[in-house]
Design a protein around this motif. Sequence first.
Motif, PDB file in Angstrom:
ATOM      1  N   ILE A 199       0.769  -1.085   0.015  1.00 47.28           N
ATOM      2  CA  ILE A 199      -0.041  -0.075   0.010  1.00 47.28           C
ATOM      3  C   ILE A 199       0.806   1.265   0.082  1.00 47.28           C
ATOM      4  N   PRO A 200       0.626   2.186  -0.831  1.00 42.67           N
ATOM      5  CA  PRO A 200       1.583   3.485  -1.003  1.00 42.67           C
ATOM      6  C   PRO A 200       1.546   4.003   0.608  1.00 42.67           C
ATOM      7  N   ALA A 201       2.793   4.367   0.777  1.00 41.40           N
ATOM      8  CA  ALA A 201       2.785   4.898   2.274  1.00 41.40           C
ATOM      9  C   ALA A 201       2.441   6.285   2.520  1.00 41.40           C
ATOM     10  N   ASP A 202       2.496   6.910   1.233  1.00 41.93           N
ATOM     11  CA  ASP A 202       1.953   8.553   1.514  1.00 41.93           C
ATOM     12  C   ASP A 202       0.463   8.480   1.903  1.00 41.93           C
ATOM     13  N   LYS A 203      -0.246   7.514   1.069  1.00 39.64           N
ATOM     14  CA  LYS A 203      -1.618   7.506   1.598  1.00 39.64           C
ATOM     15  C   LYS A 203      -2.062   7.012   2.616  1.00 39.64           C
ATOM     16  N   LEU A 204      -1.278   6.114   3.429  1.00 37.97           N
ATOM     17  CA  LEU A 204      -1.340   5.514   4.821  1.00 37.97           C
ATOM     18  C   LEU A 204      -1.223   6.463   5.732  1.00 37.97           C
ATOM     19  N   ILE A 205      -0.353   7.579   5.498  1.00 37.37           N
ATOM     20  CA  ILE A 205       0.134   8.637   6.304  1.00 37.37           C
ATOM     21  C   ILE A 205      -1.102   9.593   6.413  1.00 37.37           C
ATOM     22  N   GLY A 206      -2.056   9.666   5.392  1.00 41.76           N
ATOM     23  CA  GLY A 206      -3.135  10.529   5.367  1.00 41.76           C
ATOM     24  C   GLY A 206      -4.130  10.067   6.228  1.00 41.76           C
ATOM     25  N   THR A 207      -4.364   8.576   6.219  1.00 39.98           N
ATOM     26  CA  THR A 207      -5.236   7.666   7.109  1.00 39.98           C
ATOM     27  C   THR A 207      -4.648   8.046   8.683  1.00 39.98           C
ATOM     28  N   ILE A 208      -3.559   8.236   8.703  1.00 39.17           N
ATOM     29  CA  ILE A 208      -2.952   8.217  10.205  1.00 39.17           C
ATOM     30  C   ILE A 208      -3.598   9.942  10.702  1.00 39.17           C
ATOM     31  N   VAL A 209      -3.072  10.766   9.742  1.00 40.37           N
ATOM     32  CA  VAL A 209      -3.536  12.174  10.084  1.00 40.37           C
ATOM     33  C   VAL A 209      -5.021  12.133  10.391  1.00 40.37           C
ATOM     34  N   ALA A 210      -5.748  11.441   9.617  1.00 41.65           N
ATOM     35  CA  ALA A 210      -7.412  11.216   9.801  1.00 41.65           C
ATOM     36  C   ALA A 210      -7.431  10.801  11.198  1.00 41.65           C
ATOM     37  N   GLU A 211      -6.920   9.719  11.448  1.00 38.92           N
ATOM     38  CA  GLU A 211      -7.343   9.229  12.726  1.00 38.92           C
ATOM     39  C   GLU A 211      -6.795  10.164  13.978  1.00 38.92           C
ATOM     40  N   ARG A 212      -5.613  10.853  13.834  1.00 39.46           N
ATOM     41  CA  ARG A 212      -5.103  11.814  14.784  1.00 39.46           C
ATOM     42  C   ARG A 212      -6.305  12.844  14.903  1.00 39.46           C
ATOM     43  N   ALA A 213      -6.720  13.270  13.925  1.00 41.34           N
ATOM     44  CA  ALA A 213      -7.710  14.375  13.954  1.00 41.34           C
ATOM     45  C   ALA A 213      -8.784  13.873  14.743  1.00 41.34           C
ATOM     46  N   PHE A 214      -9.477  12.767  14.313  1.00 43.51           N
ATOM     47  CA  PHE A 214     -10.821  12.029  14.937  1.00 43.51           C
ATOM     48  C   PHE A 214     -10.504  11.827  16.370  1.00 43.51           C
ATOM     49  N   ASP A 215      -9.120  11.472  16.686  1.00 44.52           N
ATOM     50  CA  ASP A 215      -8.993  11.304  18.065  1.00 44.52           C
ATOM     51  C   ASP A 215      -8.958  12.456  18.858  1.00 44.52           C
ATOM     52  N   MET A 216      -8.390  13.487  18.465  1.00 44.20           N
ATOM     53  CA  MET A 216      -8.481  14.857  19.061  1.00 44.20           C
ATOM     54  C   MET A 216     -10.047  15.155  19.411  1.00 44.20           C
TER      55      MET A 216
END
Length: 333
Positions: A115-132
């Motif tokens: 899986i392209p790492a850059d797209k995975l980084i985007g999902t991590i950003v989304a996760e962190r935003a939702f966790d906040m």
Amino acid sequence: MNKKLSSLLQYAFFLGLGIFLVWWSIGKIGHKDWIEMKAGMKNANFWLLIPVSLSLLLSHFSRAIRWRILMEPMGYSPGITNSYFAVLIGYLANLAVPRLGEVLKCTILSRYEKIPADKLIGTIVAERAFDMICLLIVFAITILSQIDIIGQFALDMVQKILGTGTGGKTNYVAIFVLIGAILLFSFITWFLFRKFAHTLIIRKIKELGRGIWEGLTSVRFVQKKGWFFFHSVLIWFLYLAAIKLGFYALESTSQYGWLTAFSVLSLGSIGMIVTQGGIGAYPLLVQETMVLYGLSENIGRAFGWVLWLAQFFLILISGGIALLLLPIVNRKK
């Protein structure tokens, strides 16, 4: 022979990485911290830390499932085992270097699931935003349900974060300087991107940005929205349950209920954010929180260290095991 050697080298690499992370994490604990940790462990009921650990492990598993749900709109469905191992290894890496785990878990899943790492980084950003957002909701519940106990304490913390001037007033000059610096940086970045848009490095950065944005906006296109929100609630409920179960580890804290657990979760989360792995800050904030509820400073400090140690060693052990098993589970790949 070459394949066997390659597998052996991969196994040795991940084993070495795990040992290094464990050594690095333990080495960052100061002598004074070790003394306080021993004092906190002295009268603890260690058996009750087992359900605490199980609750936290289940929360990490739920996080792995939620992460997979975020990837589905992009057309990827990685194995749950690799996703769970990546999450555990990410937590382990964060104990050594702040935010290293976010990059490492994307790298691991990218390697084994293609899986392209850059797209995975985007999902991590989304996760962190939702966790906040979830953390802010937890804060709101804590303050509104216990305005007389925790409200003033939270207000004092916000004032300290914003900075105080003479007489305890907010330092607006520092705030305006910070905002100005952000605006200036944004303008310079925009100017450079427009001026040198034709260069290779700018094109690469834009390509990376598009990949991150695709991952970040994947929340909008999640098909299993119900399951996504369910796991988001479950993750934080299990954090809360781990603290509630942790109360029973010490006789002096066994009488505290769910509202107190909300306060510990809210302020303890700040400790996890401001210092590496919560070392020092988490036990201190838990101590200060428990003092508000009538617990002595020594017992509050002991409880803070017991709760932090349960999480710390759980990550060391589970993350280390994940590092060992990852190349074994994926040896065919």
